[in-house]
Enzyme design. Sequence first.
Site, PDB file in Angstrom:
ATOM      1  N   GLU A  59       0.827  -1.058  -0.066  1.00  0.00           N
ATOM      2  CA  GLU A  59      -0.137  -0.040  -0.170  1.00  0.00           C
ATOM      3  C   GLU A  59       0.820   1.235  -0.063  1.00  0.00           C
ATOM      4  O   GLU A  59       1.503   1.341   1.038  1.00  0.00           O
ATOM      5  CB  GLU A  59      -0.995  -0.128   1.291  1.00  0.00           C
ATOM      6  CG  GLU A  59      -2.291   0.863   1.192  1.00  0.00           C
ATOM      7  CD  GLU A  59      -1.908   2.375   1.907  1.00  0.00           C
ATOM      8  OE1 GLU A  59      -1.395   3.271   1.092  1.00  0.00           O
ATOM      9  OE2 GLU A  59      -1.986   2.308   2.980  1.00  0.00           O
ATOM     10  N   CYS A 113      -1.551   8.920   2.507  1.00  0.00           N
ATOM     11  CA  CYS A 113      -1.680   8.374   1.203  1.00  0.00           C
ATOM     12  C   CYS A 113      -3.067   8.545   0.318  1.00  0.00           C
ATOM     13  O   CYS A 113      -3.021   8.752  -0.503  1.00  0.00           O
ATOM     14  CB  CYS A 113      -1.304   6.775   1.296  1.00  0.00           C
ATOM     15  SG  CYS A 113      -2.507   5.806   2.445  1.00  0.00           S
TER      16      CYS A 113
END
Length: 453
Positions: A227, A261
Site C-alpha cells: 500500500e 496516502c
Amino acid sequence: MIQTLNPATGEALSTYPCLDAAALDAALTQATRAQAGWARQSFADRAAAVNRLAELLEAEAPALARQMALEMGKPLAQGEAEARKSALVCRFYAERAEAWLADEAVTVDSGSATVAHAPLGVILGIMPWNYPLWQVLRFAAPTLMAGNTVVLKHAPNVTGTALALAALFDRAGLGEGRYTPLVIDLDATARVIADPRVQAVSLTGSVRAGRAVAAAAGQALKKCVLELGGSDAYVVLDDADIERAAAACVSARFVNGGQSCIAAKRWIVTAAARPAFEAAVVARLAAETVGDPLNPATTIGPMARHDLRDELHRQVEASRAAGARVVMGGVCPDGPGSFYPVTLLTDVGPGAPAWDDELFGPVASLIEVADADAALKVANGTPYGLGGAVFSADALLAERFARQLRSGAVGINRGVVSDPRLPFGGIGHSGYGRELSRHGLLEFVNVRALMRA
C-alpha cells in the site's frame, strides 16, 4: 541506535538500541515456534485475545494519543480517534474471521471437494509513521486471526509508539512470539525479508520503499502486499453541491496534516464551478489552526520530520516557479519545529510538482479544467491509483465517472476513507493487494483445494 525527536520543538525525546543479529534471530525463532501453537488455537481463543487488545486500545487511547503527538505531531483528538478506530478493526475481525475462513464445499464431477484456508506462518509487517496504530492493526488483526504470527518493523521516528503498542499486545495475551516488534535498521529489514522463517510481507510506505520490498520479496519468492503513495483526484463538476464538495475536499486533504496516502491531493474543478468552490474552500481553510499538537484547539500539528517539511516546501516553490499561484500559505515559519502553514495552490498546470507528484503535507492543489471529459483525463493522468472522488448532482453522471477513475476506491459526493468493511488498496504506483474486508483476511492464508474420490 534510534533517536526520536519532537517535531513541534526539534528536541530529542528518547533513544532506542537496535536488535543485534543474535536478538533478531531469537525473535524470529520465537515467532516461528509460537505460530504452530497459535494456529492450533480455536477461533474463539484467538478472538478473545484480539478483543482484549481492542479494550486496551480504548482504555489507553489518551496515553497513545499523547505519544503520537510527541513523536509525529498528530493532534490529540485525532490520535484518540485513531486508537478507537484501531479497536474497531480488532473487533471486526474477531467477530468475522471464523466464518470467512470456514471450509467451502464445492461441487465437482466426481467425488467431493473442499476449499480450505490455512495460515502461512510468520508474516512481516513494515509500517509507516503517519498512522502508527491504525496501519499496524488493520494488518495485524486479520493476520493474527488467520492463525499467523506477526513481526513488525515500524518507522524509526515513532519507535516509542511502536513499543507502547507492543506492550498492549503483551497485556492482551498476544506476546511471546505472537506479535513481536523489531527495532531494526533497513539492512536488517532486508535480511528479515530473505529469512526462510518469514513467509510473506506487508508494506505501507513510499513508492521507493515499495520497489525495494517488492524486489527483495520477489528474490525470495515471497508474497507481498504493498500500500504505497497516492495522488488522489477529487473532481468537482459543474452541477456539484459546492458546500458539500468543499467540506469533503478540505477534510480529505488536511486530515492528519495532509500526511495521508489517501488524501485529496488534487482538486480538479470545472471552470463553471471554480469561483464558488475556491471561495468556499478558502473560507474553510482560514478556520484551520496550525500549532502545538498537545493543544486541544490545534487541528493541524507540525509535519512529522524536518526533512519532510523541507521537501514539501521545495515542491511548493517549484510549483510556483512553474506557474502555480499561492493563494494562501507557502512560507516556512521561523522558529523550532517542522511546522508548515495551510497552503492553497491554484492555476496548477503540467510540469509542476503539485500536478505531477505526491505532495505529503498541508498543501492543496486546485486544477481548473473545462468540463467532465477534461477532468477525467487529468484525474487518470497519474501513475498512482489509490482513491478519488467525484461531486455532481447528476447521479448517473457521477456513477459513470466514478467507474472510469483508475483507483482502488472512489467516493461519490463524499470523500474516501478506509473502512474495515471495504477492501482498501490501489493500482499502479499505489501498490497491489488489498487490506481490510474479507479480501484483506485472505491475503495471508493458503487457499487450498482438497479433492476426494
